[in-house]
Write a protein that holds these residues in place. Structure first.
Motif, PDB file in Angstrom:
ATOM      1  N   THR A   1       4.880   5.315  -4.259  1.00 28.58           N
ATOM      2  CA  THR A   1       3.840   5.863  -4.669  1.00 28.58           C
ATOM      3  C   THR A   1       2.787   5.913  -3.412  1.00 28.58           C
ATOM      4  O   THR A   1       1.735   7.123  -3.516  1.00 28.58           O
ATOM      5  N   LEU A   2       2.554   4.907  -2.653  1.00 31.02           N
ATOM      6  CA  LEU A   2       1.659   5.029  -1.466  1.00 31.02           C
ATOM      7  C   LEU A   2       1.833   6.266  -0.645  1.00 31.02           C
ATOM      8  O   LEU A   2       0.785   6.817  -0.349  1.00 31.02           O
TER       9      LEU A   2
ATOM     10  N   SER B   1      -7.210   1.679  -1.824  1.00 27.84           N
ATOM     11  CA  SER B   1      -7.205   0.637  -2.903  1.00 27.84           C
ATOM     12  C   SER B   1      -5.810   0.114  -3.408  1.00 27.84           C
ATOM     13  O   SER B   1      -5.954  -1.215  -3.381  1.00 27.84           O
ATOM     14  N   LEU B   2      -5.013   0.984  -3.175  1.00 31.18           N
ATOM     15  CA  LEU B   2      -3.532   0.510  -3.490  1.00 31.18           C
ATOM     16  C   LEU B   2      -3.269  -0.462  -2.360  1.00 31.18           C
ATOM     17  O   LEU B   2      -2.573  -1.696  -2.371  1.00 31.18           O
ATOM     18  N   LEU B   3      -3.560   0.008  -1.073  1.00 32.51           N
ATOM     19  CA  LEU B   3      -3.078  -0.923   0.054  1.00 32.51           C
ATOM     20  C   LEU B   3      -3.737  -2.103   0.243  1.00 32.51           C
ATOM     21  O   LEU B   3      -3.460  -3.179   0.578  1.00 32.51           O
TER      22      LEU B   3
ATOM     23  N   VAL C   1      -3.248  -8.123  -0.293  1.00 31.75           N
ATOM     24  CA  VAL C   1      -3.414  -9.389  -1.174  1.00 31.75           C
ATOM     25  C   VAL C   1      -1.855  -9.955  -1.468  1.00 31.75           C
ATOM     26  O   VAL C   1      -1.782 -10.973  -1.252  1.00 31.75           O
ATOM     27  N   LEU C   2      -1.150  -8.898  -2.125  1.00 32.61           N
ATOM     28  CA  LEU C   2       0.417  -9.658  -2.335  1.00 32.61           C
ATOM     29  C   LEU C   2       1.026 -10.116  -1.273  1.00 32.61           C
ATOM     30  O   LEU C   2       1.737 -11.070  -1.247  1.00 32.61           O
TER      31      LEU C   2
ATOM     32  N   PHE D   1      -2.067  -4.680   7.030  1.00 29.74           N
ATOM     33  CA  PHE D   1      -0.689  -5.040   6.200  1.00 29.74           C
ATOM     34  C   PHE D   1       0.179  -5.822   6.969  1.00 29.74           C
ATOM     35  O   PHE D   1       0.466  -7.069   6.665  1.00 29.74           O
ATOM     36  N   ILE D   2       0.691  -5.267   8.065  1.00 33.23           N
ATOM     37  CA  ILE D   2       1.545  -5.646   9.005  1.00 33.23           C
ATOM     38  C   ILE D   2       1.020  -7.058   9.593  1.00 33.23           C
ATOM     39  O   ILE D   2       1.879  -8.056   9.896  1.00 33.23           O
TER      40      ILE D   2
END
Length: 1070
Positions: free
Chosen positions: A218-219, A231-233, A238-239, A278-279
């Motif tokens: 989806t991303l 917003s998804l990223l 957080v995850l 993220f990385i």
């Protein structure tokens, strides 16, 4: 009251969001009044305002926000009819709203109320529809329900626990079917992330893998909708920070996709930055994420580093840059460049030189020779940015690099020159002292040449700062040949340089004064004429920073040559320092920290002569130590990031949170200065005021540095003790100052130990506790002793768990970086164990036998430190601990714990005890045969000694004889300590099964004793032996029956009590 026309409905509450302070204050007052006295009317007016607002209007969204904030707190104050009415109206609104932004606000409002009502089962209709609408064909219905799921899973996660599997299936099926409406698909993906975040566990990760794959797909499907994807990223970041391991199966693919986003220059800056974040967040997870990064193909890491280096190119080229009067390091950097610098630094620290340097070495080093100055400007800082995390690997490359770097100091473009000098400063910091020692000739000569570049004052300033860093991190001998030349040029800056050149010169000269040792007098004589002029001619128009740097230089020079040098200027220096503090207006001004340091240096070389100035300095230090406005919270929709960019950033829900790092540094420094003043001035300090300021900072969650510095409170306790010895009054602490302070400090340290999660700070808290209880006059209460044992027991439990996890990770990851991190963790574990041993030893020496009951509770953890998988260092700690107990408690020690201690050593360290076995058994014999051994007060200790005797006979067989076998058998069975009884009687069975000849004695002489023991154990039922042991005893008795002559066995039975005889005959006949 006249009715407002629908189209004109407007409430004053809208001014809660006004930029006008007066309007906002008035609206807030009215709003609070209405909440308190007219809740029903307030809610009704807000809802009517929402209904009257045009579709998609900003006012309607704001009214939803107000209603969302107020509903949970007002709900119980509303009438029953109003509550029912409001649920119905909100229910209709959320399913019928068509404007996307308004629907989001409406969903947020509904979820704020549903989060309150779902746990009480008070909104059943909405609850059921949220499940039903997962399969609806209505695109608006799907969007609405996914927005609600995204909001509600975090608000009441316990409500949905029974439905997790259903939701996994529902979300997984839903995402691929939404092809056109990216808003709905992203909402479903975000709800899926929340589902994983709140309900996944390491044991259940596998059932979430399919769902996570659809989220990643989806991303990329929705990349065209940048705000949605961002917003998804943010949720995925957080995850990965919380449940890193859930990405393990697909980590290579996920990182590959993130790198692809980062390198796509057509995408927006925020999206590219988030993909990198993220990385970096993944890599910064030392326990799992760092190891997972080793599974990522090397080419992906190389691509990521290349992307970051290219981002460093994003700077403005200002022709007047070199002639600027300020030395702003970030001037001209665009946001992409700033973010790349931060990320490169963090990534290098996380992954280390073994990963980073090989991945970027060839390409990065080639860029240093590029024709484009921007490329060179990007490549040089990259080397400096990775230097903190890759110092060892970079040192190996310096032979090839240093000539190129020195050459770039004289690059044709001034910004490249400046960036090169700054990079040299970073290398001087992180590669010291070897970098200075090996390359001082090339570096200092080049930097001294830049000091003569009068056409580029900015370069001269940066070169002076680099020389300061050089002097801070090497011996005086290295810089001595260049000292006079450097001082002459820097003094010239004081005479005719710009303000920034003078400030840099003063800072460098101050550093040289401290590091130059025997040349400090020369420095002092060269500097003071100019410093005195600055001091005596200072006016309100004089640069505040220049004055502060002058004070720094004076105080550091004075420290180097002795305080007599500036006795005539002390009052003037102090007055200037206080004046500078009083004129502070900018909260995060770095000068505040500089002035605190200068006050500390002034105190250092003046000693007791500083006391008259203490009343001026203390309020300043206390104010900084108690700083509280270190957090900034703003709405996520706020696009003004001007202040926010200088902070440590985080996002929580729809709020931006900024932590003012500069204030935290000031707070930590102030805490350090308070402890320092107390140490230097001792009886001159109002110690309880200082302690009261430091105690809350022991558990200050926003800064490890603040917590670490606050552990220095034992210095305050020692100051109070010294004052009492001299018969001096300790102000603010009552009649028993040392006791009052020790009660406060020791209790605070123990409370902090219980809450602290960082191993380094735990170790320091233990050191501080040990220092505190050794201060003369301090007294440890029984409650504090109990609290300490409970605290260290929990610490050791956590250490043991981490050790198990560490060993597990060591088997999974064999790369060098991971092994380095695991080695660091192991060393920290040893430090904790060592400090615990030291603390226990001190408490035993201080409390002697009265501490033994508390120590007895700790013995199970001692056995953990003595087990076969522990290091020699851990075992040594246990030995030293038992030695202290034996020395300090003597007879009481044996009565309470020494038998147990020897038992532990026998079981887990037989080789260690072999040389001492006979001596130990001799002492045990004396104790066991003591006439009072079985007195009720001594019986538990007596039985512990019996058990120890058995373990020595089993585990340390060399050095034992039949004498000690029969000693043990003559004192069996154990009948009072039921736990110890079961262990000892099982031990007897084991020895009979494995070493029968040794146990039964020469010619079977001990068989009658053994049969008598077995009979008594069997007679007691399950009290003295487990069911398994009882079965083993019966089998051994039947073995005796087979092997002994019937007459011999009969004679043995006759010596037993009649009930025991009958029982044995029945047992042996079955």
């Amino acid at each position: 009251m006249a009715t407002t026309p629908k189209s004109a409905k407007k409430l004053p509450f809208i001014d809660l969001y006004s930029d006008d302070d007066k309007l906002r204050k008035s609206a807030k007052t009215l709003f609070n009044y209405s909440k308190k006295y007219f809740p029903n009317s307030l809610v009704e007016e807000l809802f009517q305002a929402i209904e009257c607002s045009p579709p998609g209007s900003r006012t309607g969204i704001l009214y939803y926000d107000v209603l969302s904030d107020v509903l949970p707190s007002l709900w119980t104050k509303l009438s029953l009819s109003k509550r029912n009415d409001l649920k119905i109206r909100l229910h209709e609104k959320v399913w019928l709203e068509t404007d996307y932004e308004t629907l989001k606000a409406c969903s947020s409002c509904v979820s704020s109320l549903a989060g309150l009502l779902f746990p009480k089962n008070e909104w059943v209709l909405l609850f059921h529809l949220m499940f039903e609408y997962l399969g609806t064909n209505s695109s608006n219905g799907k969007l609405c329900v996914m927005l609600l799921w995204n909001e509600l899973i975090p608000k009441c996660p316990e409500v949905f626990v029974p439905y997790v599997d259903f939701l996994i299936e529902g979300f997984t099926d839903l995402m691929p079917t939404i092809l056109e409406d990216h808003r709905c698909r992203v909402a479903a993906a975000r709800a899926s992330v929340k589902l994983i975040l709140y309900y996944s566990t390491p044991a259940s990760f596998c059932k979430f893998y399919g769902l996570l794959e659809h989220v990643i797909v989806t991303l990329f499907v929705a990349l065209g909708e940048e705000d949605l994807v961002c917003s998804l990223l943010e949720d995925l970041i957080v995850l990965v920070g919380v449940e890193t391991a859930v990405f393990k199966v697909n980590i290579g693919v996920v990182v590959k996709y993130m790198v692809r986003i980062a390198e796509n220059s057509k995408l927006g800056e925020k999206l590219r930055q988030l993909s990198i974040e993220f990385i970096v967040t993944l890599a910064e997870d030392r326990e799992i994420g760092c190891g997972m990064m080793q599974m990522v193909p090397k080419e992906e890491v190389t691509k990521l580093l290349s992307v970051l280096i290219v981002m460093l190119v994003h700077i403005k080229d200002d022709p007047c840059w070199g002639n600027a009067t300020s030395n702003d390091e970030n001037e001209g950097q665009l946001s992409m460049c700033s973010y790349a610098m931060e990320s490169l630094d963090r990534l290098a620290i996380a992954l280390g030189g073994s990963v980073i340097v090989p991945c970027c070495a060839v390409g990065l080093f080639d860029l240093l020779h590029d024709q484009n100055w921007r490329i060179r400007h990007a490549a040089v800082p990259a080397i400096g940015l990775i230097s903190e995390g890759c110092s060892k690997a970079l040192l190996l490359e310096m032979e090839k690099l240093v000539q190129t770097i020195v050459k770039l100091i004289h690059d044709e473009h001034p910004r490249v020159c400046w960036a090169t000098i700054r990079t040299i400063g970073q290398l001087l910091t992180y590669l010291s002292p070897r970098f200075q020692e090996q390359y001082h000739q090339q570096l200092l000569r080049a930097l001294i040449e830049v000091l003569d570049d009068v056409d580029n004052p900015r370069l001269q300033t940066r070169a002076a700062s680099a020389i300061q860093l050089f002097s801070q991190n090497c011996s005086a001998d290295v810089s001595k040949p260049y000292l006079h030349n450097i001082v002459r040029k820097l003094v010239g800056f004081l005479q005719r340089g710009t303000a920034m050149m003078k400030e840099a010169s003063l800072a460098t000269l101050a550093s040289l004064a401290i590091s130059s040792q025997e040349d400090s007098a020369y420095l002092y004589d060269s500097l003071m004429p100019y410093l005195k002029v600055i001091l005596e001619t200072a006016t309100n128009d004089t640069s505040r920073m220049l004055l502060a740097k002058s004070m720094e230089c004076i105080t550091m020079a004075a420290m180097a040559v002795g305080n007599l040098a500036i006795n005539d200027y002390v009052e003037k220096v102090t007055a200037v320092l206080i004046s500078l503090h009083e004129t502070q207006t900018v909260i995060e001004d770095p000068m505040r920290r500089l002035l605190l340091l200068e006050c500390g240096r002034l105190c250092k070389f003046l000693g007791a002569d500083f006391l008259p100035y203490l009343s001026l300095v203390m309020p300043v230090a206390l104010k900084s130590a108690l700083l509280k406005n270190y957090l900034s919270v703003s709405d996520n929709s706020d696009t003004d990031d001007s202040d926010y960019e200088s902070m440590i950033k985080a996002t929580a829900g729809n709020k931006k949170i900024g932590i003012r790092a500069a204030l935290l540094e000031e707070k930590a420094l102030a805490c350090h200065m308070l402890c320092f003043f107390s140490t230097e001035l001792k009886e001159g300090m109002h110690l309880f005021v200082v302690v009261s300021a430091l105690v809350p900072n022991l558990t200050f969650k926003f800064s490890e540095e603040v917590r670490m510095v606050s552990t220095s409170m034992p210095l305050l306790l020692n100051s109070a003790s010294c004052a009492m010895k001299k018969g001096l009054l300790v102000t603010g602490c009552g009649q028993s100052p040392v006791q009052k302070l020790s009660d406060t400090i020791i209790s605070s340290l123990l409370d902090a130990l219980k809450k602290e999660s960082k191993v380094q700070i735990q170790a320091r808290l233990l050191e501080a506790f040990n220092e505190s209880i050794q201060v003369p006059g301090s007294c440890l209460s029984k409650h504090q002793a109990e609290k300490f044992v409970d605290g260290i027991s929990k610490v050791l439990s956590r250490c043991s768990y981490r050790k198990t996890e560490r060993e597990k990770r060591a088997k999974e990851h064999t790369n060098s970086r991971k092994q380095e991190l695991l080695k660091e963790e192991a060393e920290q574990h040893l430090t904790i164990c060592r400090n615990i041993g030291i603390c226990l030893g001190t408490m035993v020496k201080k409390l002697k036998a009265s501490f033994l009951p508390h120590f007895d509770k700790f013995l199970p953890y001692v056995s953990l430190m003595w087990s076969n998988d522990r290091t020699a260092e851990e075992r040594r700690i246990v030995v030293h601990l038992f030695r202290d107990v034996a020395e300090q408690c003597r007879e009481e020690a044996f009565r309470h714990i020494m038998a147990t201690a020897i038992s532990i050593c026998a079981e887990f360290g037989a080789d260690f005890l072999k040389p001492h076995t006979k001596g130990i058994l001799g002492h045990l014999k004396t104790a066991l045969e003591n006439p009072n051994a079985k007195h009720p007060d001594n019986i538990m200790t007596y039985e512990a000694a019996v058990s120890t005797c058995g373990k020595l006979n089993q585990f340390v067989s060399e050095g034992t004889s039949y004498e000690f076998i029969v000693l043990w058998l003559n004192h069996l069975p154990i009948t009072c300590d039921l736990d110890e009884a079961k262990i000892s009687h099982e031990l007897l069975c084991s020895m009979m099964e494995t070493s029968e000849q040794k146990v039964i004695g020469l010619g079977g002489s001990y068989i009658p004793i053994i049969i008598a023991i077995f009979a008594e154990v069997l007679w007691a039922g399950n009290n003295l032996a487990s069911e398994e042991t009882r079965t083993r005893i019966i089998n051994l008795l039947k073995k005796f029956q087979r092997e002994l002559e019937p007459l011999v066995l009969s004679k043995i039975f006759e010596t037993l009590p009649l009930p025991h005889q009958n029982m044995l005959r029945i047992v042996l006949s079955t």
